[in-house]
Design an enzyme around this catalytic site. Structure first.
Site, short mmCIF file in Angstrom:
data_model
loop_
_atom_site.label_atom_id
_atom_site.label_comp_id
_atom_site.label_asym_id
_atom_site.label_seq_id
_atom_site.Cartn_x
_atom_site.Cartn_y
_atom_site.Cartn_z
N HIS A 1 -2.57 -1.36 -3.32
CA HIS A 1 -3.71 -0.47 -3.13
C HIS A 1 -3.58 0.70 -4.09
O HIS A 1 -2.75 1.59 -3.89
CB HIS A 1 -3.75 0.05 -1.69
CG HIS A 1 -4.12 -0.99 -0.69
ND1 HIS A 1 -3.99 -0.80 0.66
CD2 HIS A 1 -4.66 -2.23 -0.84
CE1 HIS A 1 -4.40 -1.89 1.31
NE2 HIS A 1 -4.81 -2.77 0.41
N ASP B 1 -4.29 -4.51 6.24
CA ASP B 1 -4.69 -5.41 5.16
C ASP B 1 -3.52 -6.33 4.79
O ASP B 1 -2.40 -5.87 4.58
CB ASP B 1 -5.13 -4.60 3.93
CG ASP B 1 -5.67 -5.47 2.81
OD1 ASP B 1 -6.22 -6.55 3.11
OD2 ASP B 1 -5.56 -5.07 1.64
N SER C 1 0.85 -1.19 0.00
CA SER C 1 0.00 0.00 0.00
C SER C 1 0.89 1.24 0.00
O SER C 1 1.66 1.45 -0.93
CB SER C 1 -0.95 -0.02 1.20
OG SER C 1 -1.87 1.05 1.14
#
Length: 339
Positions: free
Chosen positions: A186, A279, A159
């Site tokens: 992401h 995540d 991310s």
């Protein structure tokens, strides 16, 4: 959530201010007309989120992002009208710590703001990440057996700061490689193809968006392209699914990692890189329990040590390594698995 707005165009700043003030729980803390001004204001008056333009006088958004993440770190979202013409700048800013990118909303002749809802949705996602959500309750799904001859898998999740980290790992891979590489970064669906091109140029490796129905193939490098979650589905084919619907991010690293863990007999390596939130931590744990070797990036080389920290704390990571060591370690794991 207090939000800073960085843009050198008065009409764009006015539109952004209207979007922010119309978003529940959000206030516009300050505005800046260039990157240098933003760096000073971020240090003097810290905010939860900065909406960062790219092309500005004095200091552009890439350098401002780098400086802010080094000196006064906070969540940064690239919001610019020049996204399509300056894709390299988008991914450079993301490498320095910007979470994502989106087009600047436009104030129409009727007074309505075109593009307000997508920006508000992005702001809501950042809000969820800042609240440090609990571990995701992603469905375990049904286990499936790997097909004979299916290549080993390197699954990479990232991310905040991910583009640079991913590019460094890919550069460590040999030209002829026995593994299939799948990246879940992401990034907004509109920028996944551009990120694949950016990685291809940076790493001298062919990287392309994953397409529905792709099979795992040795030497192939693909990246999740949204707008849904990428998973390994029946028959070992890559597939996109809306589940889990309550995930803060699409694509979700957890969703792909868990689908890999469900594939009995599939082996390889799971890698969780720099990023805000958690995540991927639960999915990486599932991969470790399924027999994959698992790696998390260390604190010192992470732009944001959120996702890999969660993996280190929950026992998901067999190794916690500095970024330069991750690529070579993944290569060694694949060599050990190769006949």
């Amino acid at each position: 959530m207090r939000i800073g707005i960085v843009n050198d165009v008065m009409m764009a700043t006015a539109a952004l201010r209207r979007v922010v003030t119309a978003t529940p729980g959000c206030t516009a803390a300050w505005t800046a007309a260039n990157g240098a001004d933003a760096v000073q204001k971020a240090a003097a008056d810290p905010v939860d989120l900065i909406l960062m333009d790219l092309i500005m006088p004095v200091m552009d958004g890439v350098e401002a992002t780098r400086r802010i993440m080094k000196e006064s770190p906070c969540a940064i979202l690239v919001v610019t009208s020049t996204v399509t013409g300056h894709l390299d700048m988008v991914y450079d800013a993301m490498s320095h710590g910007a979470l994502d990118a989106i087009q600047t909303p436009v104030l129409g002749l009727s007074g309505a703001i075109d593009g307000a809802r997508p920006l508000q949705d992005k702001i809501a996602i950042v809000g969820k990440l800042l609240r440090k959500p609990a571990p995701s309750a992603v469905s375990q799904g049904v286990a499936q057996a790997a097909l004979p001859g299916e290549p080993p898998l390197i699954a990479i999740g990232a991310s905040t700061g991910g583009p640079h980290a991913v590019s460094e790992i890919l550069q460590a891979f040999p030209a002829v490689f026995a593994a299939s590489v799948v990246i879940v970064q992401h990034v907004d669906e509109h920028f996944a193809a551009g990120l694949a091109e950016w990685l291809t140029r940076r790493c001298n490796r062919a990287v392309r968006p994953a397409v529905e129905g792709d099979r795992l193939s040795a030497g192939q490098i693909v990246i999740a392209a949204g707008p849904e979650h990428l998973v390994i589905g029946p028959g070992g084919r890559l597939s996109y699914t809306p589940e889990p619907r309550d995930s803060s991010y699409k694509p979700s690293v957890d969703a792909f990692f868990r689908s890999a863990a469900r594939r009995r007999g599939l082996r390889g390596c799971g890698v969780l890189l720099t990023g805000m939130g958690r995540d991927g931590a639960e999915g990486l744990l599932a991969m470790r329990k399924a027999g994959f070797h698992t790696i998390a990036q260390d604190r010192q080389t992470s732009v944001v040590w959120g996702m890999p920290k969660a993996a280190a704390e929950n026992g998901a990571a067999a190794d916690v390594l500095a970024l330069p060591a991750i690529g070579p370690r993944a290569v060694a794991v694949i060599k050990e698995l190769s006949p």
